[in-house]
Scaffold this motif. Structure first.
Motif, short mmCIF file in Angstrom:
data_model
loop_
_atom_site.label_atom_id
_atom_site.label_comp_id
_atom_site.label_asym_id
_atom_site.label_seq_id
_atom_site.Cartn_x
_atom_site.Cartn_y
_atom_site.Cartn_z
N ASP A 396 38.76 7.27 -4.55
CA ASP A 396 38.32 5.90 -4.27
C ASP A 396 37.21 5.53 -5.24
O ASP A 396 36.17 6.19 -5.27
CB ASP A 396 37.82 5.78 -2.83
CG ASP A 396 38.90 6.07 -1.81
OD1 ASP A 396 39.80 5.24 -1.66
OD2 ASP A 396 38.85 7.14 -1.19
N VAL A 398 34.75 2.39 -6.46
CA VAL A 398 34.22 1.11 -5.98
C VAL A 398 33.64 0.34 -7.17
O VAL A 398 32.89 0.89 -7.98
CB VAL A 398 33.14 1.33 -4.90
CG1 VAL A 398 32.54 -0.01 -4.48
CG2 VAL A 398 33.76 2.04 -3.71
N VAL A 425 36.23 0.07 2.06
CA VAL A 425 36.12 -0.04 0.60
C VAL A 425 35.89 1.34 -0.01
O VAL A 425 36.34 1.63 -1.12
CB VAL A 425 34.97 -1.00 0.23
CG1 VAL A 425 34.71 -0.96 -1.27
CG2 VAL A 425 35.30 -2.41 0.67
N TYR A 426 35.21 2.21 0.74
CA TYR A 426 34.87 3.53 0.24
C TYR A 426 35.96 4.55 0.57
O TYR A 426 35.77 5.75 0.35
CB TYR A 426 33.54 4.00 0.82
CG TYR A 426 32.40 3.12 0.39
CD1 TYR A 426 31.73 3.34 -0.79
CD2 TYR A 426 32.00 2.04 1.18
CE1 TYR A 426 30.68 2.53 -1.19
CE2 TYR A 426 30.96 1.21 0.80
CZ TYR A 426 30.31 1.46 -0.40
OH TYR A 426 29.28 0.65 -0.79
N GLY A 427 37.09 4.11 1.07
CA GLY A 427 38.18 5.02 1.36
C GLY A 427 37.95 5.77 2.65
O GLY A 427 37.20 5.35 3.53
N ASP A 431 42.85 8.37 2.35
CA ASP A 431 42.85 8.53 0.89
C ASP A 431 42.51 9.95 0.47
O ASP A 431 42.36 10.21 -0.72
CB ASP A 431 41.84 7.56 0.26
CG ASP A 431 42.18 6.11 0.54
OD1 ASP A 431 43.38 5.79 0.60
OD2 ASP A 431 41.25 5.31 0.70
N ASN A 433 39.73 11.40 0.71
CA ASN A 433 38.41 11.41 0.10
C ASN A 433 37.54 12.40 0.87
O ASN A 433 37.33 12.24 2.07
CB ASN A 433 37.80 10.01 0.17
CG ASN A 433 36.48 9.91 -0.57
OD1 ASN A 433 35.83 10.90 -0.84
ND2 ASN A 433 36.09 8.68 -0.90
N ARG A 437 30.55 8.21 2.83
CA ARG A 437 29.97 7.18 1.97
C ARG A 437 28.45 7.26 2.02
O ARG A 437 27.86 7.72 3.01
CB ARG A 437 30.44 5.80 2.39
CG ARG A 437 30.20 5.44 3.84
CD ARG A 437 30.92 4.15 4.22
NE ARG A 437 30.89 3.92 5.65
CZ ARG A 437 29.93 3.27 6.28
NH1 ARG A 437 28.92 2.76 5.60
NH2 ARG A 437 29.98 3.11 7.59
N ARG A 450 34.41 -4.30 -4.37
CA ARG A 450 35.86 -4.24 -4.25
C ARG A 450 36.30 -2.84 -4.66
O ARG A 450 35.58 -2.13 -5.37
CB ARG A 450 36.53 -5.28 -5.14
CG ARG A 450 36.37 -5.00 -6.63
CD ARG A 450 36.98 -6.08 -7.49
NE ARG A 450 36.82 -5.77 -8.90
CZ ARG A 450 37.07 -6.63 -9.88
NH1 ARG A 450 37.46 -7.86 -9.58
NH2 ARG A 450 36.92 -6.27 -11.14
N GLU A 451 37.45 -2.47 -4.19
CA GLU A 451 37.99 -1.16 -4.53
C GLU A 451 38.91 -1.28 -5.74
O GLU A 451 39.74 -2.19 -5.81
CB GLU A 451 38.76 -0.58 -3.34
CG GLU A 451 39.29 0.82 -3.58
CD GLU A 451 40.07 1.36 -2.39
OE1 GLU A 451 40.61 2.48 -2.49
OE2 GLU A 451 40.15 0.65 -1.37
N SER A 453 42.02 -0.69 -7.74
CA SER A 453 43.39 -0.39 -7.31
C SER A 453 43.92 0.82 -8.07
O SER A 453 44.15 0.76 -9.28
CB SER A 453 44.31 -1.59 -7.55
OG SER A 453 43.89 -2.69 -6.77
N LYS A 456 47.87 5.52 -4.61
CA LYS A 456 47.41 6.18 -3.39
C LYS A 456 48.14 7.51 -3.18
O LYS A 456 49.29 7.69 -3.55
CB LYS A 456 47.61 5.27 -2.18
CG LYS A 456 46.77 4.00 -2.21
CD LYS A 456 45.30 4.32 -2.15
CE LYS A 456 44.46 3.06 -2.09
NZ LYS A 456 43.01 3.35 -2.04
#
Length: 944
Positions: A396, A398, A425-427, A431, A433, A437, A450-451, A453, A456
């Motif tokens: 992820d 950001v 937004v931080y997954g 994801d 991750n 966060r 925003r994340e 793209s 995935k």
């Protein structure tokens, strides 16, 4: 009078059409060519800092990247790159590289924030009561940032210290939920909620699981690190040392089975989640610009052929990066330790674990603290290795935008607060991750998030992306890295903001505010992770990000032969910046000579105790502020005016010839009582009628002709054709009209062509040709002058285009001057030469008409048409030599004056242009020479 003028024009239809065509060509050409020069131009304004040593001279950003505030105040925000993600294509980058004068063009593609664990070490050795068989030490964290103004408590963690043996899941063999091998050689089933947790071996031989909630939480990426908690078992060995898993002890020795390590001190690992801004660069260009390779203090530098490394496991991808030796983050962790001698986590189910651990007496056992900077340095001290320092996730990424402001009456900018971004937004778990966060992401923000793209990961198609350091660079060793009192435009400069009033300075303890661990925070850290630009397409493949098509965020340009600020250097940089803006259409700012511009900023209060602050932030005032405007190239307009000047000379000569041809008629009108004013009005009326007609025709032709040539003329510009043509005709006819009005009727008795008294009797055709030109010196000088103007203009344009690669930069009368060649400039210069050649041909034609009787006499006494043609040809050649050599000399002198030197290439260019002018004129002379055959010899002799 009007009907009389019309009859005069109709009676001399050939001459009238010739004059009409001349005005039409010049006017239409002027209107169309000026349309070609309505282009983007850089207006240069601002106060220049004379002592500048910036790493680059020009900043190129995507179209529209310059905010209205920046454009209005001629400023660039600190760390302008932190909120700029893509927008420039590789094709545009190639265009910038191809611009003449660019020495280095270094692209940078901002990708976004990646989170990474930064280990801090908390020494809790003294918190342990070595007399107890078992004990729990509760660790209460407090997260601190922004000079201690923002603080937040975190969820307690628990350290279970026991003298009993502890076994761990083995790193050998195959694990499953039913039978997982442990370091005692036996296998145990997983706990349904705690997974393969460590197990304590009791004195009776039984084992009990010590549940670690991290296994139950799975991948905690969507959680705040404030919510992250754990139970960490540690064995107190009989010799007084401590034994635990490698993820518990910060500096243990040895990695035994199950990754067990030992240490003399109980220094606990506490991983903070820290965001690092990732950017991609061209290693070779970055090295040339700022000496990146020379700043590597450990490991190796980036290589242009670096690419994503495929791991042994399916779907595992590692991106090689160059990481920073200085994180430039103000963040700290403080913990308080409390001993819980009665707590027993062994065998406790997860649902009851935390509640049970809080029971019983609590004894204060000390405190400890560590900051991100020291933690990062400790990681670096371990050395780079495939399993050690340093790494982070790329599941992820950001991206943070730019802040928005409200303007206060006193010029202060108030930052508009934004609510915290959604945790998604931080997954997170979906994801894969592995990191929570950062805690400050729950604070009031200043930048929209925003994340990025990316493709995935799914259970069926697992995808794990991480970055791993191959080298460490020290930003303070980069070229251009300067004290913050200087220009804050360097790519890797950390932003800081000092208190602007007493209350803010007191709150900050006299220290400047620095970036925190919040990607949405106001002060953004510079890019501290660098990878290669070639990796960006691999990273963004199949992710759907628009950045995949235009990955570059900015291009920093250094101009060749510019070393510090000077008037000459500033003009060189301006010229290159203008070309870049023209060929790419991107936002271009000249950074040469920039200086700091203190800007007052009000920062709203935060959610974790930080009060509202009034700060002084160093923005960058562009020393040579550049604003792209729409304007007509003044230099090009001068060339186009020369077209009109040469045309005016051509018309003036033609009208004067018409007046001379009508001497008898004008004398009769004077004898009949016409006043001088009316005779002059007659001549001006005729040329004005021709000019008006030519202007109307040019109005009709300009727009379609411009469209055919790909030039946007527009009707408003086309309307200029009418007044331009009328004025041109009136200026050309004014002198002949005055001469006609002042002429005495007896002048009609004088011959049209005077005898050249100072010329000796000619004995050759060349001598006769020169004598004939000397008999009408005004007409001869007018024709040669028209040609000279065109050749001089073409010499300057050709010198700029070939001898100086399209630009002449120098100093003229203390003002820097540049001449940049456009296609329209060349067209104008060539048109001027052609009009000059037409003027020469017209002079020869008029000479033939005025000396028609003489030429008929020569034919009658035996001269052949060939001899007469050679005579006219020699006259044209002499006129061409006079005009071309004079024009080339003027152009050569002007170009040498501009550059302060006379290189051999410039002389060669001038000579070639002069030869071209002579050839064109000689060809033009063939037309009037061909008319000799049409002379009515018998009639002319009879009239004599």
């Amino acid at each position: 009078m009007l009907s009389f003028i019309w009859r005069q024009l109709r009676g001399r239809a050939g001459r009238s059409v010739a004059l009409l065509v001349g005005v039409l060509v010049a006017t239409t050409g002027f209107v169309v060519l000026t349309g070609a020069t309505t282009t983007s131009r850089l207006d240069v304004t601002g106060t220049v800092e004379r002592n500048t040593d910036a790493a680059y001279d020009i900043l190129v950003r995507p179209k529209g990247a310059r905010t209205p505030l920046e454009a209005e105040r001629r400023l660039v925000q600190p760390n302008y790159l932190s909120g700029l993600f893509g927008g420039i294509t590789t094709a545009q980058y190639d265009q910038v590289q191809a611009v003449t004068g660019v020495d280095v063009a270094a692209p940078i593609a901002m990708l976004g924030y990646s989170t990474a664990p930064v280990t801090t070490a908390m020494d809790l050795t003294d918190a342990v009561d070595r007399s107890l068989d078992r004990q729990v030490i509760r660790i209460d964290p407090r997260f601190v940032a922004e000079r201690g103004l923002s603080t937040a408590p975190g969820r307690a963690r628990y350290l279970y210290v026991t003298k009993h043996p502890i076994i761990h899941a083995s790193n050998d063999g195959v694990s499953s939920s039913d039978a997982t091998p442990y370091t005692d050689g036996r296998s145990y089933p997983w706990d349904e909620t705690c997974g393969p947790s460590p197990r304590e071996v009791l004195p009776d031989g039984r084992t009990q699981s010590i549940c670690n909630p991290r296994y139950a939480m799975g991948s905690p990426g969507a959680y705040s690190e404030r919510e992250d908690w754990a139970v960490m078992p540690v064995r107190l060995l009989p010799d007084g040392r401590f034994e635990a898993h490698v993820n518990v002890l910060a500096d243990g020795e040895g990695h035994g089975p199950g990754y067990v390590t030992t240490s003399d001190r109980l220094r606990i690992r506490y991983d903070l989640t820290v965001p690092f801004l990732l950017a991609a660069v061209d290693p070779a260009a970055e090295d040339r610009l700022v000496g990146l390779a020379g700043t590597v203090v450990e490991g190796r530098a980036l290589r242009p052929d670096d690419s994503v490394i495929e791991g042994s496991r399916r779907g595992h991808h590692t991106v090689p990066v160059l990481t920073t030796s200085r994180p430039f983050l103000d963040e700290e962790l403080r913990v308080g330790a409390t001993r819980l001698p009665a707590a027993r986590p062994g065998g406790m189910p997860l649902a009851d674990l935390e509640r049970e651990l809080r029971r019983g007496p609590a004894i204060p056992a000390g405190d400890a603290s560590a900051d991100v900077v020291s933690g990062w340095r400790s990681r670096l001290a371990e050395g780079l290795s495939p399993t050690g320092c340093c790494f982070g996730q790329l599941q992820d990424i950001v991206q943070a935008g730019t802040p928005e402001y409200d303007r206060l009456p006193d010029g202060t900018l108030r930052v508009r607060p934004l609510p915290p971004a959604a945790p998604e937004v931080y997954g997170g778990h979906q994801d894969f991750n592995p990191y929570p966060r950062p805690w400050l992401t729950e604070d009031v923000g200043a930048r929209p998030l925003r994340e990025l793209s990316l493709k995935k990961s799914t259970p069926k198609e697992p995808l794990w992306r991480e970055w791993r350091a191959v080298g460490v660079f020290d930003p303070q060793k980069l070229t251009g890295f300067s004290d913050l009192g200087k220009v804050p435009l360097e790519t890797y400069e950390p932003p800081r903001a000092a208190g602007a009033d007493a209350a803010s300075r007191d709150a900050l303890g006299g220290q400047p505010l620095e970036p925190s661990g919040n990607p949405a925070g106001y002060l953004a850290a510079p890019p501290l992770l660098l990878t290669t630009l070639t990796i960006v397409p691999e990273l963004l493949t199949d992710g759907g990000s628009p950045q995949a098509k235009a990955p570059i965020s900015a291009i920093r340009v250094r101009v060749a032969d510019v070393d510090g600020y000077s008037e000459h250097a500033a003009e060189q940089v301006r010229l290159v910046a203008e070309r870049i803006a023209q060929v790419t259409g991107l936002d271009v700012d000249i950074t040469l000579g920039s200086s700091p511009a203190p800007q007052a900023v009000e920062l709203p209060a935060g959610s974790f105790g930080r009060p509202a602050l009034r700060l002084t932030e160093n923005w960058s005032a562009l020393g040579v502020a550049s604003v792209i405007t729409k304007a007509v190239d003044r230099k090009s307009v001068v060339l186009f005016v020369l077209v009109l000047v040469v045309c005016a000379l051509f018309l003036g000569n033609a009208v004067a010839a018409a007046v001379r041809d009508r001497r008898s008629e004008l004398a009769v009108l004077a004898c009949l009582g016409w006043p001088a004013r009316r005779i002059g009005t007659l001549i001006l009326g005729e040329v004005a009628a021709l000019g008006l007609a030519a202007g109307l025709l040019a109005l009709a032709l300009a727009v379609p002709l411009g469209a055919a040539l790909g030039i946007d003329v527009g009707w408003r510009r086309a309307l200029l054709a009418v007044p331009v043509a009328l004025l041109l005709a009136l200026v050309a006819g004014l002198t002949p009209a005055l001469r006609a009005a002042r002429a005495h009727p007896a002048a009609a008795l004088r011959p049209a062509v005077a005898t050249a008294r100072w010329v000796r009797r000619p004995r050759t055709l060349v001598g006769l040709a020169l004598a004939n030109l000397a008999r009408t010196p005004g007409r001869t000088l007018l024709g040669a002058g028209a040609l000279a103007i065109g050749v001089a203009a073409l010499t300057l344009v050709a010198a700029a285009g070939y001898a100086f690669r399209g630009a002449i930069v120098g100093s003229l009368l203390g003002d820097t001057v540049s001449l940049s060649v456009r296609g329209a400039d060349t067209m104008a210069a060539v048109a001027t030469v052609l009009l000059g050649a037409a003027a020469v041909a017209d002079v020869l034609y008029l000479n033939i008409r005025d000396r028609a009787a003489e030429l008929a006499t020569l034919r009658a006494v035996g001269w052949s048409d060939g001899a007469l043609g050679r005579l006219i040809g020699y006259e044209g050649l002499a006129l061409g030599l006079l005009g071309a050599v004079t024009g080339a000399g003027l152009g050569l002198t002007g170009a040498a004056w501009l550059v302060g030197a006379l290189p051999g290439t410039l002389v060669t260019v001038a000579a070639l242009v002069a030869v071209a002018g002579v050839l064109v004129t000689s060809m033009a002379a063939l037309v009037p020479a061909a008319l000799l055959r049409r002379l009515p010899t018998a009639r002319l002799l009879a009239e004599e």
